[in-house]
Design an enzyme around this catalytic site. Structure first.
Site, PDB file in Angstrom:
ATOM      1  N   ASP A 163       0.891  -1.262  -0.089  1.00 18.28           N
ATOM      2  CA  ASP A 163      -0.230   0.312   0.025  1.00 18.28           C
ATOM      3  C   ASP A 163       0.824   1.461  -0.085  1.00 18.28           C
ATOM      4  OD1 ASP A 163      -1.970   1.452   2.216  1.00 18.28           O
ATOM      5  OD2 ASP A 163      -1.518   2.092   0.555  1.00 18.28           O
ATOM      6  N   ASP A 171      -1.455   5.769  -4.871  1.00 14.26           N
ATOM      7  CA  ASP A 171      -2.169   4.564  -3.940  1.00 14.26           C
ATOM      8  C   ASP A 171      -1.992   3.913  -3.730  1.00 14.26           C
ATOM      9  OD1 ASP A 171      -4.340   5.525  -1.955  1.00 14.26           O
ATOM     10  OD2 ASP A 171      -2.765   4.440  -1.867  1.00 14.26           O
TER      11      ASP A 171
HETATM   12  O1  LIG Z   1      -8.261   4.926   2.647  1.00  9.01           O
HETATM   13  C1  LIG Z   1      -7.968   4.773   1.432  1.00  9.01           C
HETATM   14  C2  LIG Z   1      -8.092   6.358   0.078  1.00  9.01           C
HETATM   15  C3  LIG Z   1      -9.320   6.301   0.470  1.00  9.01           C
HETATM   16  C4  LIG Z   1     -10.738   5.815  -0.349  1.00  9.01           C
HETATM   17  C5  LIG Z   1     -12.536   6.252   0.225  1.00  9.01           C
HETATM   18  C6  LIG Z   1     -12.474   7.122   0.923  1.00  9.01           C
HETATM   19  C7  LIG Z   1     -11.175   8.037   1.578  1.00  9.01           C
HETATM   20  C8  LIG Z   1     -10.395   7.623   1.429  1.00  9.01           C
HETATM   21  N1  LIG Z   1      -7.380   3.818   0.725  1.00  9.01           N
HETATM   22  N2  LIG Z   1      -6.993   2.796   1.261  1.00  9.01           N
HETATM   23  C9  LIG Z   1      -5.528   3.490   0.917  1.00  9.01           C
HETATM   24  N3  LIG Z   1      -4.971   2.141   2.589  1.00  9.01           N
HETATM   25  C10 LIG Z   1      -5.972   1.492   2.977  1.00  9.01           C
HETATM   26  C11 LIG Z   1      -5.922   0.313   3.355  1.00  9.01           C
HETATM   27  C12 LIG Z   1      -7.286   0.269   4.139  1.00  9.01           C
HETATM   28  C13 LIG Z   1      -8.229   0.312   2.969  1.00  9.01           C
HETATM   29  C14 LIG Z   1      -8.308   2.118   2.490  1.00  9.01           C
HETATM   30  C15 LIG Z   1      -7.037   2.457   1.817  1.00  9.01           C
END
Ligand SMILES: O=C(Cc1ccccc1)Nn1cnc2ccccc21
Length: 326
Positions: free
Chosen positions: A34, A218
């Site tokens: 990640d 990401d």
């Molecule tokens: O959390 C996010 C981005 C996100 C998604 C939805 C709304 C706001 C932001 N990504 N993420 C990056 N690493 C992660 C790991 C687990 C879950 C989501 C993860």
């Protein structure tokens, strides 16, 4: 030294899992790499049984090189609201032949429902900047930061594929994984992310709209999340597409041919094929779009929908991102 590890997509390419060796003798667990976070955490013998669904565990009591980091704890909440927390060990961690002798391995004593349900994933391996690692009282470095000085080049590359095996390479650039030239651009790591400024976008074969904004690369996010102005323009080109508040985003008739989406990085143009924007079927005839609004987040996220169309170099030496088509 250098190394490479395969990365395998789960359903809908919603996440990609890679094998990681932890401990002595090595215990292999499949983790979600990640670039949007900086904690390496894993299901262990300390994760409550009622918070698991068959996940493979790392058991530090079976590793002769595991050491408990006395007094250390961690607690992370991701943007989508999922969360986990626990205590910390150090142990030997190897990925694709690259080994870190003393890596902080965070043991999950609590995981939220989406992690509990994800039977194939034993945890996450953060590849963002260590400045957002959540271990207290002493913040810990990521696997890449610990390995970087011993790598032939201080970088890793990400080659995600649509519904096929891809790879994370550490310490070298494999020219067979991309076409054309790599376009490098400065990283803004002020928020701990691999942040950058795209230079505009284009829907299908229409004209390029120059625009500069902030986005992060990401791998932990499934979708391509962009300012609603761009998202509205994209979906206005798709007949039958509509914003469905109940589904929380744009949906469209599954039998529609989707236009490509091109993004700019300086003069470079990254092309995402139209069918990459079909994320998943909601019903037999209605599909959920892979491009959705980032307005609620406050910044854009180039997640797996975009990254699986690109070869991306994450250079920790000069803090740049390199983009290439493939
Ligand atoms: O959390 C996010 C981005 C996100 C998604 C939805 C709304 C706001 C932001 N990504 N993420 C990056 N690493 C992660 C790991 C687990 C879950 C989501 C993860």
């Amino acid at each position: 030294n250098f190394g490479t590890v395969e990365t395998i997509p789960e359903a809908f390419d919603r996440e990609y899992l890679s094998p990681v060796q932890i401990g002595t003798p090595p215990q292999t667990v499949n983790l979600n790499f990640d670039t949007g976070s900086a904690d390496l955490w894993v299901n262990t013998n300390e994760t409550p049984e009622n918070q698991q669904n068959g996940q493979v565990e790392y058991n530090p009591t079976l590793s002769s090189t595991a050491k408990k980091m006395e007094g250390a704890t961690w607690d992370i909440t991701y943007g989508d609201g999922s969360a986990s927390s626990g205590i910390v060990y150090t142990d030997v961690v190897s990925i694709g032949g690259v080994t870190v002798q003393s890596q902080a391995v965070e043991s999950a004593q609590q995981v939220s429902s989406s992690f509990q349900a994800d039977a194939a994933s034993s945890g996450l391996l953060g590849l963002a900047y260590g400045t957002i690692n959540t271990v207290q009282p002493v913040q810990q470095k990521t696997f890449f930061e610990n390995a970087m000085n011993d790598l032939a080049s201080p970088l890793f590359t990400v080659n995600l594929m649509k519904q096929a095996a891809g790879s994370y390479d550490f310490g070298y650039i494999n020219a067979s994984e991309y076409t054309g030239e790599i376009q490098y651009t400065p990283v803004d790591n002020s928020r701990g992310f691999w942040g950058f400024n795209p230079s505009g976008f284009q829907v299908g074969n229409s004209s390029f709209n120059a625009s500069s904004w902030y986005a992060i690369a990401d791998t932990g996010t499934s979708l391509l999340l962009l300012p609603s102005g761009m998202v509205d323009i994209y979906w206005s080109a798709v007949s039958g597409a509509k914003f469905d508040a109940l589904q929380g985003g744009y949906t469209f008739p599954c039998n529609t041919t989707l236009p490509s989406f091109t993004f700019g990085v300086e003069e470079y143009r990254g092309v995402i094929p139209g069918h990459f924007m079909n994320y998943a079927a909601i019903t037999k005839t209605t599909c959920f779009g892979g491009i959705q609004s980032s307005d609620a987040l406050g910044f854009s996220i180039f997640g797996d929908v975009a990254l699986k169309a690109q070869f991306v170099v994450f250079d920790g030496g000069d803090n740049t991102l390199g983009w290439a088509n493939k």
